[in-house]
Design a protein around this motif. Structure first.
Motif, mmCIF file in Angstrom:
data_model
loop_
_atom_site.group_PDB
_atom_site.id
_atom_site.type_symbol
_atom_site.label_atom_id
_atom_site.label_comp_id
_atom_site.label_asym_id
_atom_site.label_seq_id
_atom_site.Cartn_x
_atom_site.Cartn_y
_atom_site.Cartn_z
ATOM 1 N N VAL A 399 -7.310 -3.908 10.465
ATOM 2 C CA VAL A 399 -7.108 -4.926 9.440
ATOM 3 C C VAL A 399 -5.624 -5.098 9.159
ATOM 4 O O VAL A 399 -4.816 -4.191 9.405
ATOM 5 C CB VAL A 399 -7.838 -4.573 8.129
ATOM 6 C CG1 VAL A 399 -9.338 -4.771 8.268
ATOM 7 C CG2 VAL A 399 -7.500 -3.160 7.673
ATOM 8 N N ALA A 400 -5.278 -6.271 8.642
ATOM 9 C CA ALA A 400 -3.909 -6.558 8.224
ATOM 10 C C ALA A 400 -3.971 -7.344 6.927
ATOM 11 O O ALA A 400 -4.885 -8.156 6.720
ATOM 12 C CB ALA A 400 -3.164 -7.357 9.295
ATOM 13 N N ALA A 401 -2.992 -7.127 6.049
ATOM 14 C CA ALA A 401 -2.999 -7.776 4.740
ATOM 15 C C ALA A 401 -1.624 -8.331 4.413
ATOM 16 O O ALA A 401 -0.614 -7.633 4.536
ATOM 17 C CB ALA A 401 -3.433 -6.798 3.660
ATOM 18 N N ALA A 402 -1.595 -9.596 3.993
ATOM 19 C CA ALA A 402 -0.414 -10.240 3.440
ATOM 20 C C ALA A 402 -0.620 -10.362 1.936
ATOM 21 O O ALA A 402 -1.676 -9.987 1.417
ATOM 22 C CB ALA A 402 -0.218 -11.601 4.096
ATOM 23 N N GLY A 640 2.538 0.145 3.877
ATOM 24 C CA GLY A 640 3.272 -0.366 2.720
ATOM 25 C C GLY A 640 3.089 -1.857 2.582
ATOM 26 O O GLY A 640 2.958 -2.589 3.569
ATOM 27 N N GLY A 641 3.076 -2.327 1.343
ATOM 28 C CA GLY A 641 2.995 -3.743 1.058
ATOM 29 C C GLY A 641 3.419 -4.011 -0.361
ATOM 30 O O GLY A 641 2.989 -3.299 -1.279
ATOM 31 N N ALA A 690 -4.667 -1.210 5.213
ATOM 32 C CA ALA A 690 -3.557 -2.156 5.121
ATOM 33 C C ALA A 690 -3.272 -2.433 3.659
ATOM 34 O O ALA A 690 -4.193 -2.497 2.833
ATOM 35 C CB ALA A 690 -3.894 -3.459 5.845
ATOM 36 N N ALA A 691 -1.978 -2.594 3.337
ATOM 37 C CA ALA A 691 -1.544 -2.856 1.972
ATOM 38 C C ALA A 691 -0.944 -4.249 1.885
ATOM 39 O O ALA A 691 0.065 -4.536 2.534
ATOM 40 C CB ALA A 691 -0.522 -1.809 1.538
ATOM 41 N N LEU A 697 -6.903 -3.187 1.901
ATOM 42 C CA LEU A 697 -8.037 -3.214 2.816
ATOM 43 C C LEU A 697 -8.181 -1.853 3.480
ATOM 44 O O LEU A 697 -7.188 -1.160 3.711
ATOM 45 C CB LEU A 697 -7.831 -4.277 3.909
ATOM 46 C CG LEU A 697 -7.595 -5.722 3.479
ATOM 47 C CD1 LEU A 697 -7.263 -6.589 4.693
ATOM 48 C CD2 LEU A 697 -8.811 -6.273 2.749
ATOM 49 N N ALA A 698 -9.414 -1.509 3.797
ATOM 50 C CA ALA A 698 -9.670 -0.271 4.527
ATOM 51 C C ALA A 698 -10.837 -0.477 5.471
ATOM 52 O O ALA A 698 -11.812 -1.160 5.136
ATOM 53 C CB ALA A 698 -9.976 0.868 3.565
ATOM 54 N N VAL A 699 -10.736 0.102 6.663
ATOM 55 C CA VAL A 699 -11.828 0.098 7.635
ATOM 56 C C VAL A 699 -12.435 1.489 7.663
ATOM 57 O O VAL A 699 -11.719 2.491 7.816
ATOM 58 C CB VAL A 699 -11.327 -0.278 9.042
ATOM 59 C CG1 VAL A 699 -12.501 -0.306 10.024
ATOM 60 C CG2 VAL A 699 -10.612 -1.624 9.021
ATOM 61 N N ARG A 700 -13.755 1.564 7.515
ATOM 62 C CA ARG A 700 -14.443 2.845 7.591
ATOM 63 C C ARG A 700 -14.927 3.098 9.017
ATOM 64 O O ARG A 700 -14.931 2.202 9.863
ATOM 65 C CB ARG A 700 -15.614 2.880 6.607
ATOM 66 C CG ARG A 700 -15.158 2.793 5.146
ATOM 67 C CD ARG A 700 -16.304 3.060 4.208
ATOM 68 N NE ARG A 700 -16.830 4.412 4.400
ATOM 69 C CZ ARG A 700 -17.979 4.831 3.890
ATOM 70 N NH1 ARG A 700 -18.723 4.013 3.169
ATOM 71 N NH2 ARG A 700 -18.391 6.067 4.105
ATOM 72 N N ASP A 701 -15.351 4.326 9.255
ATOM 73 C CA ASP A 701 -15.743 4.693 10.611
ATOM 74 C C ASP A 701 -17.026 4.013 11.070
ATOM 75 O O ASP A 701 -17.382 4.079 12.251
ATOM 76 C CB ASP A 701 -15.861 6.210 10.757
ATOM 77 C CG ASP A 701 -16.739 6.841 9.680
ATOM 78 O OD1 ASP A 701 -17.454 6.096 8.970
ATOM 79 O OD2 ASP A 701 -16.699 8.086 9.551
#
Length: 732
Positions: A399-402, A640-641, A690-691, A697-701
């Motif tokens: 994931v990526a976050a803006a 970081g974000g 991602a921040a 955001l977070a991806v779980r297993d």
């Protein structure tokens, strides 16, 4: 802010009076009637009482039974329910019955009761509650010495009341003479406004007061920095001055730094900082708002305006409409009026700082704009304090976050996006925001993604880079790049790492973040960064860049106002320089003005802007100019974000630190503890995070995606954005 209106005799015939008097059609007012101001004129106000009001970040309404309900921010007790807890659903104001009108200031509230008394609650630092003290109150207190009042208004921190004899009383802040008594001394009890009689209505702006007399003339006093007094000058006035050229006025409104008036012919006139295309700079005398006829009512907010027309539609214009307060399905500023979408049968409107309310003829209240603290009252939460599942997202690897949009890469190589889309950053060919994920068309075989500012990147397995956003609504290949193995994007610049270990950069170079002085202020095409070569990882912050070399050293360049380059200084650097004291680095990350790195031994290191604990240091709020070890070990990733950071441990535990205004730390509160804390509700098993600064955001297993924090544009992806760009039904 607030609006009020004088009488047009013809209005008596076509409008259900119950609505004007804050009760539904067929309902009887609660309590005794109030004697209107008797001024020897056939003009009598049809609307002395306002059923709805919008303040800085809260809203009020009077229900047909005379009770008052409030919603939104409650930091100073402005909801009047005995607490300081904000609410996204309406709560009843304690102990008030027989209310006929309400007014809302920045952080306080007023109510007019049927006996002509005025009651106040909320913040009171300037005496705006009018009860002789400067102590805030979470429940209503009576304004001293005001009886037989017929109308009320609230500015930022001052209140106004029209008396039955046509005079005006004022109390609260008087910094710029907004109390109208010839001084600049604040007063915690009402004082009489000098030289005014025959008043039928009052409204208030930030530090501005305005009165409408029975003869249709308009009088103003207080602040005039933007020409909001309308008298052709920029001089503030502690006593009322007449606005020239206005007679027979039937409705008035005051915003933060501008005012509006309706003439008998249905035209609208404006002055001050009204953001009109016909006037630059702001007009200091009234000018006609072009393209509007048939106006019957006006409302003014912080930097936007509303007009109710005789056909029941609402029209809007304004500046900095990034919360959707214009109601036109966009977040764009506009200097000419356009119709608010989906609203008919409107009889009255109110405008707050960045949100609006409209009362329809069926008695329902509709709302749009910001919902940061629940001020719209439609039950939509502005934030999520604990992680929630992103709709329909499974089998996600990254994931990526803006700041206001999110991206997810699925195992099948497709890219999905959600959140803000005003610059095309979702890549779906539109500029329509999405509160649930949509697939980015035309992209397959994607290896990784990056998001920053108002743009997005995708790296394909074939080594090409594709970009969208910043005005381009579909992915296009970045020219001149091949053999790319890693990407990163910051606020206004992007980085690409090629397989030969060279770094290439494009976008803004205002702080040297491209690492190539020859690139000038910006470069639309990739330029090679000067040295260091043999790079294996890259990261991009607000205006700085980081690179990890194969020998484990870390290099930094670009903006350095918070020492985010880790060199002990605050001077920007146009070419890469080594961050001293760090070896064995395996990955790096960057926020707005801070930097993070993970060593091979699982320790994390941070430096730069540590405001509110963003650096994850055990010592909390600290901004070191050189790397310091973070407060946890066994780390595999840092992110970081904005002014926040995340730390992921090898056990799948996620930690967060920094700002928490929107619950982005995931600790179930909006308090910033200064020291890092574990994100709640994920239960371990996190494999990537991602921040975005204000959302995470977070991806779980199991391949699911979880999100928390700010949700103005649906960037949490659970289907409900908090900002409304078109009207929705309020629970008020």
């Amino acid at each position: 802010m607030q609006r009020s209106e004088g009488q047009r005799m013809s209005r008596w015939l076509g409008v259900c009076l119950g609505l004007w008097f804050a009760v539904g059609c067929g309902q009887s007012p609660t309590g005794d009637s109030v004697e209107e101001a008797s001024v020897g004129s056939p003009i009598v106000r049809t609307r002395p009482r306002s059923r709805v009001a919008a303040g800085g970040e809260h809203s009020l309404s009077v229900r047909p039974n005379g009770t008052v309900w409030a919603v939104g921010s409650n930091a100073q007790g402005q909801l009047g329910n005995g607490s300081t807890t904000s609410s996204a659903v309406p709560v009843q104001v304690q102990g008030l019955t027989g209310a006929t009108a309400v007014a809302a200031g920045r952080d306080f509230s007023l109510a007019l009761r049927s006996g002509g008394t005025v009651w106040a609650w909320g913040g009171n630092v300037s005496g705006q509650l009018g009860n002789g003290s400067t102590t805030s109150s979470t429940v209503p207190v009576q304004v001293q010495g005001v009886t037989g009042a017929t109308a009320v208004a609230a500015g930022n921190s001052h209140g106004l009341a029209v008396m039955a004899d046509g005079t005006v009383r004022a109390w609260g802040s008087n910094r710029l003479g907004q109390l109208g008594n010839g001084t600049s001394t604040s007063s915690s009890t009402p004082v009489q406004v000098q030289g005014l009689t025959g008043v039928v209505a009052v409204v208030a702006g930030s530090e501005l007061s305005l009165a409408l007399r029975f003869d249709g003339t308009v009088w103003t006093w207080g602040s005039n920095y933007h020409g909001e007094l309308g008298n052709g000058t920029y001089a503030s006035s502690p006593t009322p001055v007449q606005v020239p050229g206005l007679t027979g006025i039937t409705a008035v409104a005051a915003g933060e730094h501008h005012a509006l008036a309706v003439k008998p012919d249905g035209t609208v006139w404006a002055w001050g900082n009204a953001y009109l295309s016909v006037a630059s700079p702001s007009p200091i005398s009234p000018v006609q708002v072009q393209g509007l006829t048939g106006a019957v009512d006006v409302a003014a907010g912080s930097q936007f305006s509303l007009v109710v027309r005789s056909d029941g539609t609402v029209w809007s214009w304004g500046y900095s409409a990034d919360s959707g307060q214009l109601g036109d399905a966009t977040k764009s500023s506009r200097a000419t009026p356009a119709m608010v979408q989906g609203l008919t049968g409107v009889t009255a409107a109110a405008a707050g700082r960045e949100h609006a309310l409209a009362l329809r003829s069926d008695g329902t209240v509709w709302t749009w704009g910001s919902n940061d603290v629940g001020q719209r009252g439609d039950g939509t939460p502005a934030r999520q304090l604990l992680p929630v599942a992103v709709q329909g997202m499974s089998e996600v690897s990254f994931v990526a976050a803006a700041p206001s949009h999110s991206l997810a890469l699925r195992y099948d190589g497709t890219v999905w996006a959600w959140g803000a889309n005003f610059a095309g950053q979702l890549g779906d060919g539109t500029t329509t925001r999405r509160a649930a994920p949509v697939q980015v068309p035309g992209l397959g075989g994607v290896m990784t993604v990056a998001a920053g500012g108002e743009h997005s990147l995708a790296l394909l397995f074939d080594g090409t880079v594709w970009a969208w956003g910043n005005g381009g609504a579909v992915p296009t290949q970045v020219a001149g790049l091949s053999g790319v193995v890693a990407i990163a994007t910051g606020g206004l610049h992007s980085l690409a790492l090629r397989s030969d270990g060279t770094v290439w950069a494009w976008g803004s170079n205002s702080n040297g973040q491209l690492g190539n002085p020859a690139a000038g202020y910006e470069s639309a095409t990739p330029v090679q960064t000067s040295g260091p070569g043999d790079v294996v990882k890259v990261a991009a912050g607000g205006s700085h860049s980081l690179a990890v070399r194969s020998d484990g050293t870390l290099w930094a360049w670009g903006g350095n106002n918070s020492s985010q380059l880790g060199d002990g200084f605050k001077n920007r650097r146009y070419t890469p320089g080594q961050v001293q004291g760090l070896t064995g680095i395996v990955s790096a990350a960057a926020g707005q003005a801070h930097s993070l790195a993970v060593r091979f031994d699982g320790t994390g290191w941070a430096w730069g802007d540590g405001t509110m604990g963003a650096l994850l240091l055990e010592s909390g709020w600290y901004s070191p100019t050189r790397p310091r070890q973070v407060g946890m070990t066994g780390l595999v990733e840092l992110a970081g974000g904005g002014h926040t950071s995340l730390a992921l441990s090898a056990t799948g535990t996620l930690w967060a630190g920094g700002y928490n205004d929107w619950g982005q730390l995931g600790n179930g509160t909006t308090s910033s503890p200064f020291a890092p804390g574990q994100v709640q509700g994920l239960g371990g098993g996190v494999v990537s995070a991602a921040a975005g600064g204000e959302h995470m955001l977070a991806v779980r297993d199991d391949g699911t995606v979880w999100a928390w924090g700010y949700n103005a544009d649906g960037q949490l992806g659970h289907g409900v954005p908090s900002d409304a760009v078109t009207p929705s039904l309020s629970l008020l």
